[in-house]
Design a protein around this motif. Structure first.
Motif, PDB file in Angstrom:
ATOM      1  N   ILE A 147      21.270  35.814  79.119  1.00 22.50           N
ATOM      2  CA  ILE A 147      21.565  36.489  77.846  1.00 22.50           C
ATOM      3  C   ILE A 147      22.965  37.074  77.894  1.00 22.50           C
ATOM      4  CG2 ILE A 147      20.787  38.240  76.243  1.00 22.50           C
ATOM      5  CD1 ILE A 147      18.044  38.065  77.592  1.00 22.50           C
ATOM      6  N   VAL A 164      27.969  44.934  82.933  1.00 32.08           N
ATOM      7  CA  VAL A 164      27.457  46.200  82.410  1.00 32.08           C
ATOM      8  C   VAL A 164      26.213  45.969  81.557  1.00 32.08           C
ATOM      9  CG1 VAL A 164      28.013  48.155  80.928  1.00 32.08           C
ATOM     10  CG2 VAL A 164      29.728  47.247  82.478  1.00 32.08           C
ATOM     11  N   LEU A 165      26.213  44.860  80.797  1.00 30.57           N
ATOM     12  CA  LEU A 165      25.088  44.603  79.901  1.00 30.57           C
ATOM     13  C   LEU A 165      23.865  44.095  80.654  1.00 30.57           C
ATOM     14  CD1 LEU A 165      26.909  42.859  76.935  1.00 30.57           C
ATOM     15  CD2 LEU A 165      26.266  45.240  77.170  1.00 30.57           C
ATOM     16  N   PRO A 168      21.446  46.774  83.653  1.00 28.56           N
ATOM     17  CA  PRO A 168      20.277  47.581  83.287  1.00 28.56           C
ATOM     18  C   PRO A 168      19.010  46.746  83.120  1.00 28.56           C
ATOM     19  CG  PRO A 168      22.144  48.227  81.978  1.00 28.56           C
ATOM     20  CD  PRO A 168      22.568  47.007  82.725  1.00 28.56           C
ATOM     21  N   LEU A 169      19.167  45.506  82.624  1.00 30.52           N
ATOM     22  CA  LEU A 169      17.989  44.668  82.412  1.00 30.52           C
ATOM     23  C   LEU A 169      17.402  44.186  83.735  1.00 30.52           C
ATOM     24  CD1 LEU A 169      19.246  42.483  79.440  1.00 30.52           C
ATOM     25  CD2 LEU A 169      17.786  44.481  79.350  1.00 30.52           C
ATOM     26  N   ILE A 171      17.259  45.965  86.523  1.00 28.56           N
ATOM     27  CA  ILE A 171      16.764  47.053  87.378  1.00 28.56           C
ATOM     28  C   ILE A 171      15.259  46.941  87.664  1.00 28.56           C
ATOM     29  CG2 ILE A 171      16.408  49.546  87.472  1.00 28.56           C
ATOM     30  CD1 ILE A 171      19.141  49.864  86.213  1.00 28.56           C
ATOM     31  N   ILE A 208      11.790  35.229  76.833  1.00 30.25           N
ATOM     32  CA  ILE A 208      12.798  35.939  76.049  1.00 30.25           C
ATOM     33  C   ILE A 208      14.194  35.383  76.271  1.00 30.25           C
ATOM     34  CG2 ILE A 208      13.902  38.191  75.781  1.00 30.25           C
ATOM     35  CD1 ILE A 208      11.138  39.357  76.408  1.00 30.25           C
ATOM     36  N   ALA A 212      16.951  34.537  73.290  1.00 31.95           N
ATOM     37  CA  ALA A 212      18.056  35.468  73.054  1.00 31.95           C
ATOM     38  C   ALA A 212      19.391  34.795  73.324  1.00 31.95           C
ATOM     39  CB  ALA A 212      17.899  36.706  73.942  1.00 31.95           C
TER      40      ALA A 212
ATOM     41  N   THR B 127      14.209  57.548  85.384  1.00 33.47           N
ATOM     42  CA  THR B 127      14.999  56.343  85.620  1.00 33.47           C
ATOM     43  C   THR B 127      15.059  55.477  84.377  1.00 33.47           C
ATOM     44  OG1 THR B 127      14.147  56.455  87.856  1.00 33.47           O
ATOM     45  CG2 THR B 127      15.327  54.485  87.252  1.00 33.47           C
ATOM     46  N   ILE B 131      18.295  54.314  82.232  1.00 31.46           N
ATOM     47  CA  ILE B 131      18.620  52.921  81.878  1.00 31.46           C
ATOM     48  C   ILE B 131      18.899  52.826  80.378  1.00 31.46           C
ATOM     49  CG2 ILE B 131      17.710  50.580  81.777  1.00 31.46           C
ATOM     50  CD1 ILE B 131      16.100  51.210  84.265  1.00 31.46           C
ATOM     51  N   LEU B 134      22.357  53.961  79.788  1.00 33.15           N
ATOM     52  CA  LEU B 134      23.320  52.928  80.183  1.00 33.15           C
ATOM     53  C   LEU B 134      23.378  51.826  79.134  1.00 33.15           C
ATOM     54  CD1 LEU B 134      22.642  52.518  84.001  1.00 33.15           C
ATOM     55  CD2 LEU B 134      24.540  53.655  82.894  1.00 33.15           C
ATOM     56  N   MET B 135      22.211  51.501  78.560  1.00 37.37           N
ATOM     57  CA  MET B 135      22.193  50.420  77.582  1.00 37.37           C
ATOM     58  C   MET B 135      22.884  50.842  76.283  1.00 37.37           C
ATOM     59  SD  MET B 135      18.612  48.469  78.413  1.00 37.37           S
ATOM     60  CE  MET B 135      18.111  48.829  76.813  1.00 37.37           C
ATOM     61  N   VAL B 162      16.653  42.721  72.690  1.00 42.73           N
ATOM     62  CA  VAL B 162      16.218  42.567  74.085  1.00 42.73           C
ATOM     63  C   VAL B 162      15.982  43.933  74.718  1.00 42.73           C
ATOM     64  CG1 VAL B 162      16.907  41.746  76.354  1.00 42.73           C
ATOM     65  CG2 VAL B 162      17.344  40.349  74.367  1.00 42.73           C
ATOM     66  N   GLY B 163      16.885  44.874  74.419  1.00 39.87           N
ATOM     67  CA  GLY B 163      16.770  46.206  74.999  1.00 39.87           C
ATOM     68  C   GLY B 163      15.568  46.970  74.494  1.00 39.87           C
ATOM     69  N   LEU B 165      12.684  46.175  74.611  1.00 37.51           N
ATOM     70  CA  LEU B 165      11.597  46.041  75.581  1.00 37.51           C
ATOM     71  C   LEU B 165      11.475  47.276  76.454  1.00 37.51           C
ATOM     72  CD1 LEU B 165      12.036  42.414  76.886  1.00 37.51           C
ATOM     73  CD2 LEU B 165      10.235  43.325  75.461  1.00 37.51           C
ATOM     74  N   TRP B 177       2.946  54.907  86.124  1.00 35.20           N
ATOM     75  CA  TRP B 177       3.342  55.370  87.453  1.00 35.20           C
ATOM     76  C   TRP B 177       3.177  56.876  87.455  1.00 35.20           C
ATOM     77  CZ3 TRP B 177       6.575  51.989  84.684  1.00 35.20           C
ATOM     78  CH2 TRP B 177       6.583  50.682  85.153  1.00 35.20           C
TER      79      TRP B 177
END
Lengths: 222, 263
Positions: A147, A164-165, A168-169, A171, A208, A212, B127, B131, B134-135, B162-163, B165, B177
Protein backbone atom coordinates in the motif's frame (compact mmCIF):
# COMPACT_ATOMS: atom_id res chain seq x y z
CA UNK A 1 -4.24 -16.97 -14.97
CA UNK A 2 -1.39 -17.28 -17.47
CA UNK A 3 -1.01 -13.50 -17.45
CA UNK A 4 -0.63 -13.54 -13.69
CA UNK A 5 1.87 -16.38 -13.65
CA UNK A 6 3.83 -14.64 -16.40
CA UNK A 7 3.84 -11.48 -14.30
CA UNK A 8 5.07 -13.42 -11.26
CA UNK A 9 7.81 -15.16 -13.26
CA UNK A 10 8.90 -11.86 -14.84
CA UNK A 11 9.07 -10.06 -11.49
CA UNK A 12 11.07 -12.84 -9.85
CA UNK A 13 13.46 -12.94 -12.78
CA UNK A 14 13.98 -9.17 -12.67
CA UNK A 15 14.50 -9.24 -8.92
CA UNK A 16 17.09 -12.00 -9.13
CA UNK A 17 18.96 -10.63 -12.13
CA UNK A 18 18.88 -6.86 -12.14
CA UNK A 19 20.60 -5.14 -9.27
CA UNK A 20 20.26 -8.19 -7.05
CA UNK A 21 17.29 -6.77 -5.15
CA UNK A 22 16.72 -10.02 -3.28
CA UNK A 23 20.28 -10.55 -2.22
CA UNK A 24 20.74 -6.92 -1.22
CA UNK A 25 17.91 -7.51 1.26
CA UNK A 26 19.67 -10.51 2.77
CA UNK A 27 22.94 -8.58 2.92
CA UNK A 28 21.17 -5.73 4.72
CA UNK A 29 19.57 -8.26 7.10
CA UNK A 30 23.03 -9.69 7.85
CA UNK A 31 24.42 -6.19 8.45
CA UNK A 32 21.67 -5.31 10.93
CA UNK A 33 22.24 -8.55 12.86
CA UNK A 34 26.03 -8.06 12.87
CA UNK A 35 25.65 -4.48 14.10
CA UNK A 36 23.65 -5.57 17.15
CA UNK A 37 26.53 -7.18 19.13
CA UNK A 38 28.48 -3.96 18.64
CA UNK A 39 25.59 -1.95 20.08
CA UNK A 40 24.45 -4.34 22.82
CA UNK A 41 27.80 -5.93 23.68
CA UNK A 42 29.08 -9.44 22.94
CA UNK A 43 27.24 -11.04 25.89
CA UNK A 44 25.93 -14.29 24.39
CA UNK A 45 23.23 -14.83 27.01
CA UNK A 46 21.82 -11.36 26.41
CA UNK A 47 22.04 -11.82 22.64
CA UNK A 48 20.11 -15.07 22.73
CA UNK A 49 17.49 -13.34 24.90
CA UNK A 50 17.21 -10.50 22.37
CA UNK A 51 17.65 -12.80 19.36
CA UNK A 52 14.06 -13.03 18.08
CA UNK A 53 13.57 -9.27 18.42
CA UNK A 54 16.80 -8.55 16.53
CA UNK A 55 15.92 -10.99 13.76
CA UNK A 56 12.41 -9.59 13.43
CA UNK A 57 13.64 -5.99 13.34
CA UNK A 58 16.23 -6.91 10.73
CA UNK A 59 13.67 -8.67 8.56
CA UNK A 60 11.22 -5.74 8.93
CA UNK A 61 13.81 -3.17 7.89
CA UNK A 62 15.13 -5.35 5.06
CA UNK A 63 11.67 -5.88 3.59
CA UNK A 64 10.96 -2.15 3.93
CA UNK A 65 14.21 -1.40 2.09
CA UNK A 66 13.30 -3.55 -0.89
CA UNK A 67 9.65 -2.50 -1.02
CA UNK A 68 10.08 0.73 -2.98
CA UNK A 69 11.32 -1.34 -5.94
CA UNK A 70 7.91 -3.02 -6.07
CA UNK A 71 6.23 -0.43 -8.29
CA UNK A 72 8.92 2.20 -8.81
CA UNK A 73 10.98 0.33 -11.42
CA UNK A 74 7.83 -0.58 -13.39
CA UNK A 75 6.66 3.02 -13.17
CA UNK A 76 9.94 4.32 -14.56
CA UNK A 77 10.04 2.07 -17.62
CA UNK A 78 6.33 2.40 -18.31
CA UNK A 79 5.29 -1.21 -17.75
CA UNK A 80 3.13 -0.16 -14.80
CA UNK A 81 0.88 1.73 -17.22
CA UNK A 82 0.59 -1.42 -19.33
CA UNK A 83 -0.31 -3.48 -16.26
CA UNK A 84 -2.91 -0.87 -15.27
CA UNK A 85 -4.46 -0.87 -18.75
CA UNK A 86 -4.41 -4.65 -19.30
CA UNK A 87 -7.53 -6.79 -19.01
CA UNK A 88 -6.26 -8.48 -15.85
CA UNK A 89 -7.89 -6.84 -12.81
CA UNK A 90 -5.40 -4.46 -11.21
CA UNK A 91 -6.10 -5.95 -7.78
CA UNK A 92 -5.00 -9.40 -8.96
CA UNK A 93 -1.96 -7.93 -10.70
CA UNK A 94 -1.00 -6.15 -7.47
CA UNK A 95 -1.42 -9.38 -5.51
CA UNK A 96 0.73 -11.23 -8.07
CA UNK A 97 3.44 -8.57 -7.88
CA UNK A 98 3.43 -8.71 -4.09
CA UNK A 99 3.63 -12.50 -4.16
CA UNK A 100 6.58 -12.34 -6.56
CA UNK A 101 8.23 -9.73 -4.37
CA UNK A 102 7.79 -11.92 -1.31
CA UNK A 103 9.19 -14.96 -3.12
CA UNK A 104 12.21 -12.99 -4.33
CA UNK A 105 12.88 -10.80 -1.30
CA UNK A 106 11.03 -12.26 1.70
CA UNK A 107 11.79 -15.95 1.31
CA UNK A 108 15.61 -15.45 1.15
CA UNK A 109 15.38 -13.67 4.52
CA UNK A 110 13.71 -16.73 6.04
CA UNK A 111 16.29 -19.03 4.47
CA UNK A 112 19.05 -16.86 5.95
CA UNK A 113 17.49 -16.92 9.43
CA UNK A 114 19.12 -20.17 10.69
CA UNK A 115 22.60 -18.85 9.86
CA UNK A 116 21.91 -15.53 11.55
CA UNK A 117 20.34 -17.33 14.52
CA UNK A 118 23.68 -19.09 14.93
CA UNK A 119 25.42 -15.71 15.22
CA UNK A 120 22.97 -14.70 17.94
CA UNK A 121 23.44 -17.89 19.97
CA UNK A 122 19.87 -19.09 19.40
CA UNK A 123 19.31 -22.83 19.87
CA UNK A 124 17.61 -25.06 17.30
CA UNK A 125 14.10 -24.75 18.67
CA UNK A 126 14.26 -20.98 18.99
CA UNK A 127 15.65 -20.60 15.48
CA UNK A 128 12.92 -22.80 14.09
CA UNK A 129 10.32 -20.75 15.96
CA UNK A 130 11.67 -17.46 14.61
CA UNK A 131 11.84 -18.85 11.08
CA UNK A 132 8.26 -20.11 11.36
CA UNK A 133 6.96 -16.77 12.63
CA UNK A 134 8.85 -14.98 9.85
CA UNK A 135 7.30 -17.38 7.34
CA UNK A 136 3.85 -16.51 8.68
CA UNK A 137 4.48 -12.80 9.21
CA UNK A 138 6.60 -11.50 6.33
CA UNK A 139 3.73 -11.87 3.79
CA UNK A 140 1.79 -9.41 5.97
CA UNK A 141 4.74 -7.01 5.85
CA UNK A 142 4.88 -7.28 2.05
CA UNK A 143 1.14 -6.94 1.49
CA UNK A 144 0.69 -3.94 3.81
CA UNK A 145 3.94 -2.41 2.59
CA UNK A 146 2.59 -2.66 -0.93
CA UNK A 147 0.00 0.00 0.00
CA UNK A 148 2.81 2.36 0.94
CA UNK A 149 4.76 1.47 -2.21
CA UNK A 150 1.71 2.22 -4.37
CA UNK A 151 1.18 5.57 -2.62
CA UNK A 152 4.88 6.42 -2.98
CA UNK A 153 4.83 5.73 -6.73
CA UNK A 154 2.09 8.27 -7.23
CA UNK A 155 3.97 10.87 -5.19
CA UNK A 156 7.27 10.82 -7.15
CA UNK A 157 9.31 11.77 -4.09
CA UNK A 158 7.76 9.57 -1.48
CA UNK A 159 10.56 7.17 -0.55
CA UNK A 160 11.05 8.35 3.01
CA UNK A 161 7.36 9.15 3.40
CA UNK A 162 6.60 5.52 2.52
CA UNK A 163 8.56 4.35 5.55
CA UNK A 164 6.62 6.74 7.79
CA UNK A 165 3.29 5.57 6.38
CA UNK A 166 4.01 1.84 6.40
CA UNK A 167 5.78 1.38 9.73
CA UNK A 168 2.73 2.07 11.94
CA UNK A 169 0.80 -0.56 9.98
CA UNK A 170 3.54 -3.15 10.51
CA UNK A 171 3.74 -2.71 14.29
CA UNK A 172 1.08 -5.36 15.08
CA UNK A 173 2.95 -7.89 12.92
CA UNK A 174 6.16 -7.13 14.78
CA UNK A 175 4.47 -7.42 18.18
CA UNK A 176 2.90 -10.82 17.54
CA UNK A 177 5.88 -12.19 15.62
CA UNK A 178 8.25 -11.45 18.48
CA UNK A 179 5.68 -12.54 21.09
CA UNK A 180 5.26 -15.94 19.44
CA UNK A 181 8.98 -16.61 19.16
CA UNK A 182 9.69 -15.32 22.68
CA UNK A 183 6.99 -17.66 23.96
CA UNK A 184 9.06 -20.61 22.77
CA UNK A 185 12.28 -19.39 24.41
CA UNK A 186 11.26 -17.95 27.77
CA UNK A 187 7.62 -17.16 28.05
CA UNK A 188 4.94 -18.62 30.18
CA UNK A 189 2.67 -17.85 27.23
CA UNK A 190 1.88 -20.46 24.63
CA UNK A 191 3.16 -20.29 21.08
CA UNK A 192 -0.25 -20.91 19.54
CA UNK A 193 -2.19 -17.80 20.48
CA UNK A 194 0.16 -15.09 19.15
CA UNK A 195 1.06 -17.28 16.19
CA UNK A 196 -2.54 -17.64 15.09
CA UNK A 197 -3.04 -13.87 15.42
CA UNK A 198 0.04 -13.46 13.22
CA UNK A 199 -1.49 -15.77 10.61
CA UNK A 200 -4.74 -13.81 10.86
CA UNK A 201 -2.88 -10.55 10.25
CA UNK A 202 -1.33 -12.06 7.13
CA UNK A 203 -4.71 -13.24 5.86
CA UNK A 204 -6.29 -9.83 6.48
CA UNK A 205 -3.44 -8.15 4.62
CA UNK A 206 -3.99 -10.49 1.65
CA UNK A 207 -7.50 -9.05 1.37
CA UNK A 208 -6.84 -5.39 2.11
CA UNK A 209 -3.42 -4.87 0.56
CA UNK A 210 -4.21 -5.54 -3.13
CA UNK A 211 -7.42 -3.51 -3.03
CA UNK A 212 -5.86 -0.49 -1.33
CA UNK A 213 -2.76 -0.61 -3.55
CA UNK A 214 -4.84 -0.94 -6.72
CA UNK A 215 -7.09 1.93 -5.59
CA UNK A 216 -4.18 4.27 -4.94
CA UNK A 217 -2.48 3.29 -8.23
CA UNK A 218 -5.69 3.86 -10.17
CA UNK A 219 -6.32 7.24 -8.58
CA UNK A 220 -2.73 8.37 -8.60
CA UNK A 221 -1.62 7.54 -12.12
CA UNK A 222 -4.31 9.26 -14.19
CA UNK B 1 -30.86 21.17 3.31
CA UNK B 2 -29.23 17.86 2.49
CA UNK B 3 -25.64 16.76 2.06
CA UNK B 4 -25.86 17.31 -1.68
CA UNK B 5 -26.87 20.95 -1.24
CA UNK B 6 -23.61 21.50 0.64
CA UNK B 7 -21.63 20.37 -2.40
CA UNK B 8 -21.61 23.98 -3.55
CA UNK B 9 -18.68 25.60 -1.65
CA UNK B 10 -20.27 29.05 -1.79
CA UNK B 11 -23.47 27.77 -0.20
CA UNK B 12 -21.38 25.90 2.37
CA UNK B 13 -19.50 29.08 3.26
CA UNK B 14 -22.73 31.03 3.60
CA UNK B 15 -24.33 28.39 5.81
CA UNK B 16 -21.31 27.92 8.09
CA UNK B 17 -20.94 31.70 8.45
CA UNK B 18 -24.42 31.70 9.99
CA UNK B 19 -24.03 28.52 12.07
CA UNK B 20 -20.49 28.97 13.42
CA UNK B 21 -21.16 31.74 15.99
CA UNK B 22 -23.98 29.67 17.55
CA UNK B 23 -21.81 26.56 17.60
CA UNK B 24 -18.95 28.44 19.21
CA UNK B 25 -21.30 29.91 21.83
CA UNK B 26 -22.79 26.49 22.60
CA UNK B 27 -19.29 25.03 22.91
CA UNK B 28 -18.15 27.68 25.36
CA UNK B 29 -21.36 27.34 27.39
CA UNK B 30 -21.15 23.55 27.60
CA UNK B 31 -17.43 23.61 28.38
CA UNK B 32 -18.11 26.07 31.21
CA UNK B 33 -20.92 23.89 32.60
CA UNK B 34 -18.85 20.75 32.27
CA UNK B 35 -15.75 22.23 33.89
CA UNK B 36 -17.87 23.67 36.73
CA UNK B 37 -19.51 20.30 37.35
CA UNK B 38 -16.13 18.58 37.10
CA UNK B 39 -14.71 20.93 39.70
CA UNK B 40 -17.64 20.18 42.02
CA UNK B 41 -17.39 16.41 41.52
CA UNK B 42 -16.28 14.59 44.66
CA UNK B 43 -12.76 13.21 44.99
CA UNK B 44 -12.41 9.51 44.36
CA UNK B 45 -11.87 7.39 47.48
CA UNK B 46 -8.81 5.81 45.92
CA UNK B 47 -7.47 8.34 43.45
CA UNK B 48 -8.17 11.57 45.34
CA UNK B 49 -8.29 14.78 43.32
CA UNK B 50 -6.33 13.32 40.39
CA UNK B 51 -9.50 11.60 39.21
CA UNK B 52 -10.51 14.97 37.74
CA UNK B 53 -7.94 14.55 34.96
CA UNK B 54 -10.47 12.05 33.65
CA UNK B 55 -12.86 14.83 32.61
CA UNK B 56 -10.24 16.14 30.17
CA UNK B 57 -8.54 12.88 29.30
CA UNK B 58 -11.49 10.70 28.36
CA UNK B 59 -13.16 13.22 25.97
CA UNK B 60 -9.82 13.77 24.25
CA UNK B 61 -9.35 10.02 23.85
CA UNK B 62 -12.89 9.59 22.47
CA UNK B 63 -12.44 12.46 20.07
CA UNK B 64 -9.10 11.13 18.82
CA UNK B 65 -10.95 8.06 17.51
CA UNK B 66 -14.11 9.95 16.52
CA UNK B 67 -12.12 12.30 14.27
CA UNK B 68 -10.52 9.39 12.44
CA UNK B 69 -14.02 7.97 11.99
CA UNK B 70 -15.18 11.29 10.50
CA UNK B 71 -12.15 11.26 8.21
CA UNK B 72 -12.95 7.70 7.13
CA UNK B 73 -16.50 8.68 6.18
CA UNK B 74 -15.13 11.72 4.35
CA UNK B 75 -12.68 9.41 2.53
CA UNK B 76 -15.58 7.26 1.40
CA UNK B 77 -17.15 10.49 0.20
CA UNK B 78 -14.01 11.25 -1.80
CA UNK B 79 -13.58 7.80 -3.34
CA UNK B 80 -17.14 6.59 -3.77
CA UNK B 81 -19.49 9.55 -4.02
CA UNK B 82 -16.92 12.11 -5.24
CA UNK B 83 -18.44 14.74 -2.99
CA UNK B 84 -16.50 17.94 -3.70
CA UNK B 85 -16.21 18.93 -0.05
CA UNK B 86 -15.28 15.48 1.27
CA UNK B 87 -11.56 15.91 0.78
CA UNK B 88 -11.73 19.39 2.31
CA UNK B 89 -13.38 17.81 5.36
CA UNK B 90 -10.77 15.04 5.56
CA UNK B 91 -7.83 17.41 5.23
CA UNK B 92 -9.18 19.90 7.74
CA UNK B 93 -9.88 17.19 10.31
CA UNK B 94 -6.40 15.62 10.40
CA UNK B 95 -4.52 18.30 12.40
CA UNK B 96 -7.44 18.63 14.83
CA UNK B 97 -7.49 14.88 15.36
CA UNK B 98 -3.75 14.84 15.85
CA UNK B 99 -4.11 17.54 18.51
CA UNK B 100 -6.83 15.59 20.37
CA UNK B 101 -4.70 12.44 20.22
CA UNK B 102 -1.66 14.28 21.52
CA UNK B 103 -3.69 15.76 24.39
CA UNK B 104 -5.11 12.33 25.20
CA UNK B 105 -1.58 10.91 25.39
CA UNK B 106 -0.32 13.87 27.41
CA UNK B 107 -3.13 13.92 29.97
CA UNK B 108 -3.00 10.13 30.20
CA UNK B 109 0.70 10.34 30.88
CA UNK B 110 0.21 12.98 33.57
CA UNK B 111 -2.57 10.87 35.12
CA UNK B 112 -0.47 7.71 34.89
CA UNK B 113 2.40 9.13 36.94
CA UNK B 114 0.52 9.40 40.27
CA UNK B 115 -1.74 6.38 39.58
CA UNK B 116 0.56 3.81 38.03
CA UNK B 117 3.91 5.29 39.07
CA UNK B 118 5.07 5.74 35.49
CA UNK B 119 4.62 8.30 32.74
CA UNK B 120 4.69 5.68 30.01
CA UNK B 121 4.03 1.98 29.80
CA UNK B 122 4.04 -0.11 26.64
CA UNK B 123 0.56 -1.46 27.25
CA UNK B 124 -1.91 -2.22 24.48
CA UNK B 125 -4.13 0.86 24.76
CA UNK B 126 -1.27 3.33 25.08
CA UNK B 127 0.69 1.78 22.23
CA UNK B 128 -2.28 1.64 19.87
CA UNK B 129 -3.14 5.29 20.57
CA UNK B 130 0.49 6.22 19.94
CA UNK B 131 0.26 4.41 16.60
CA UNK B 132 -2.89 6.44 15.88
CA UNK B 133 -0.93 9.62 16.60
CA UNK B 134 1.88 8.51 14.24
CA UNK B 135 -0.69 7.77 11.57
CA UNK B 136 -2.22 11.24 11.93
CA UNK B 137 1.24 12.74 11.44
CA UNK B 138 1.96 10.49 8.44
CA UNK B 139 -1.36 11.46 6.90
CA UNK B 140 -0.61 15.16 7.35
CA UNK B 141 2.80 14.60 5.72
CA UNK B 142 1.07 12.82 2.83
CA UNK B 143 -1.27 15.78 2.32
CA UNK B 144 1.72 18.08 2.06
CA UNK B 145 3.74 15.80 -0.23
CA UNK B 146 1.45 16.25 -3.24
CA UNK B 147 0.93 19.60 -4.91
CA UNK B 148 -2.38 18.87 -6.58
CA UNK B 149 -5.11 18.78 -3.87
CA UNK B 150 -7.39 16.31 -5.65
CA UNK B 151 -4.60 13.75 -6.15
CA UNK B 152 -3.45 14.19 -2.57
CA UNK B 153 -7.07 13.69 -1.50
CA UNK B 154 -7.37 10.28 -3.14
CA UNK B 155 -4.03 9.02 -1.86
CA UNK B 156 -4.88 10.20 1.65
CA UNK B 157 -8.37 8.67 1.42
CA UNK B 158 -6.94 5.21 0.72
CA UNK B 159 -4.54 5.51 3.64
CA UNK B 160 -7.29 6.81 5.95
CA UNK B 161 -9.52 3.83 5.18
CA UNK B 162 -6.65 1.39 5.79
CA UNK B 163 -5.83 3.18 9.03
CA UNK B 164 -9.43 2.86 10.20
CA UNK B 165 -8.60 -0.76 11.01
CA UNK B 166 -6.74 0.60 14.01
CA UNK B 167 -9.95 1.98 15.58
CA UNK B 168 -11.49 -1.35 16.69
CA UNK B 169 -8.04 -2.43 17.89
CA UNK B 170 -7.86 0.65 20.14
CA UNK B 171 -11.44 0.27 21.34
CA UNK B 172 -11.14 -3.37 22.31
CA UNK B 173 -7.43 -3.41 23.25
CA UNK B 174 -8.29 -3.05 26.93
CA UNK B 175 -10.62 -6.05 26.76
CA UNK B 176 -8.42 -8.31 24.61
CA UNK B 177 -5.12 -7.67 26.38
CA UNK B 178 -5.66 -7.25 30.07
CA UNK B 179 -2.74 -4.95 30.83
CA UNK B 180 -2.24 -1.81 32.87
CA UNK B 181 -4.98 0.34 31.35
CA UNK B 182 -8.39 -0.17 32.94
CA UNK B 183 -11.11 -1.94 30.93
CA UNK B 184 -14.07 -0.09 29.47
CA UNK B 185 -16.25 1.41 32.19
CA UNK B 186 -18.57 3.98 30.59
CA UNK B 187 -19.98 2.24 27.54
CA UNK B 188 -20.34 -1.43 28.36
CA UNK B 189 -22.92 -4.17 28.49
CA UNK B 190 -24.90 -3.96 31.73
CA UNK B 191 -24.64 -0.19 32.14
CA UNK B 192 -21.92 2.17 33.20
CA UNK B 193 -19.64 1.34 36.09
CA UNK B 194 -19.23 5.00 36.93
CA UNK B 195 -21.15 6.74 39.67
CA UNK B 196 -23.64 9.41 38.56
CA UNK B 197 -21.58 12.20 40.15
CA UNK B 198 -18.75 11.34 37.73
CA UNK B 199 -20.78 10.18 34.77
CA UNK B 200 -22.87 13.33 34.22
CA UNK B 201 -19.93 15.80 34.11
CA UNK B 202 -18.05 13.35 31.90
CA UNK B 203 -20.88 13.13 29.39
CA UNK B 204 -21.31 16.93 29.41
CA UNK B 205 -17.60 17.30 28.73
CA UNK B 206 -17.80 14.71 25.95
CA UNK B 207 -20.61 16.62 24.24
CA UNK B 208 -18.72 19.89 24.76
CA UNK B 209 -15.56 18.45 23.19
CA UNK B 210 -17.56 17.08 20.27
CA UNK B 211 -19.06 20.54 19.72
CA UNK B 212 -15.56 21.98 19.97
CA UNK B 213 -14.45 19.61 17.25
CA UNK B 214 -17.40 20.48 15.01
CA UNK B 215 -16.71 24.19 15.48
CA UNK B 216 -12.99 23.90 14.79
CA UNK B 217 -13.63 21.55 11.89
CA UNK B 218 -16.11 23.83 10.14
CA UNK B 219 -13.78 26.81 10.66
CA UNK B 220 -10.84 24.83 9.28
CA UNK B 221 -12.93 23.72 6.31
CA UNK B 222 -13.77 27.37 5.58
CA UNK B 223 -10.06 28.21 5.72
CA UNK B 224 -9.23 25.34 3.40
CA UNK B 225 -11.85 26.40 0.83
CA UNK B 226 -10.61 29.98 0.92
CA UNK B 227 -7.00 28.75 0.67
CA UNK B 228 -7.87 26.77 -2.45
CA UNK B 229 -9.59 29.79 -3.98
CA UNK B 230 -6.50 31.89 -3.34
CA UNK B 231 -4.40 29.13 -4.90
CA UNK B 232 -6.52 28.94 -8.06
CA UNK B 233 -6.58 32.73 -8.35
CA UNK B 234 -2.79 32.79 -8.06
CA UNK B 235 -2.48 30.11 -10.71
CA UNK B 236 -4.79 32.04 -13.03
CA UNK B 237 -2.78 35.17 -12.35
CA UNK B 238 0.46 33.31 -13.15
CA UNK B 239 -0.90 31.84 -16.36
CA UNK B 240 -2.24 35.25 -17.40
CA UNK B 241 1.14 36.88 -16.78
CA UNK B 242 2.82 34.12 -18.77
CA UNK B 243 0.21 34.51 -21.52
CA UNK B 244 0.51 38.29 -21.74
CA UNK B 245 4.31 38.25 -21.77
CA UNK B 246 4.08 35.76 -24.60
CA UNK B 247 1.59 37.80 -26.62
CA UNK B 248 2.93 41.24 -25.73
CA UNK B 249 1.11 43.52 -23.34
CA UNK B 250 -2.27 43.14 -25.06
CA UNK B 251 -4.92 40.91 -23.51
CA UNK B 252 -4.80 41.84 -19.83
CA UNK B 253 -8.29 43.30 -19.65
CA UNK B 254 -9.69 40.59 -21.83
CA UNK B 255 -9.09 37.78 -19.34
CA UNK B 256 -10.48 39.61 -16.34
CA UNK B 257 -13.85 37.96 -16.83
CA UNK B 258 -12.34 34.55 -15.99
CA UNK B 259 -11.34 35.68 -12.55
CA UNK B 260 -14.85 36.85 -11.71
CA UNK B 261 -16.27 33.57 -12.92
CA UNK B 262 -13.97 31.58 -10.65
CA UNK B 263 -14.55 33.72 -7.61
Amino acid sequence: MTALSALIRRDIRIALRVGGGALIGVLFFLTVVVLMPFAVGPDLALLSRLGPAILWLGALLASLLTLDRLFMADHEDGSLDLITMSRTPLELACAAKALAHWLAAGLPLIVATPVLGLLLNLDMVATAAVALTLLAGTPALTFTGMIGAALAVTLHRGGLLMAVLVLPLSIPVLIFGVAASQAVIVGPMTFGAPFSILCALSLVSFVIGPFAAAASLRHGLD
Amino acid sequence: MTLIDLANPTRFLALTARVLPWLAAATVLLLAIGLYQAALAPDDYQQGATVKIMFIHVPNAWLSMFVWGVMSIASLGTLVWRHPLADVAAKAAAPIGAAFTFLALLTGSLWGRPMWGTYWEWDARLTSVLILFLMYLGLMALWRAVDDPSRAARAAAVLTLVGALNLPIIKFSVDWWNTLHQPASVMRIGGSALDKSFLIPLLVMAVAFTLLFVTLHLAAMRNEILRRRVRSLQMMQASRVAFSSEMGAGPRGQNASNEVGAA
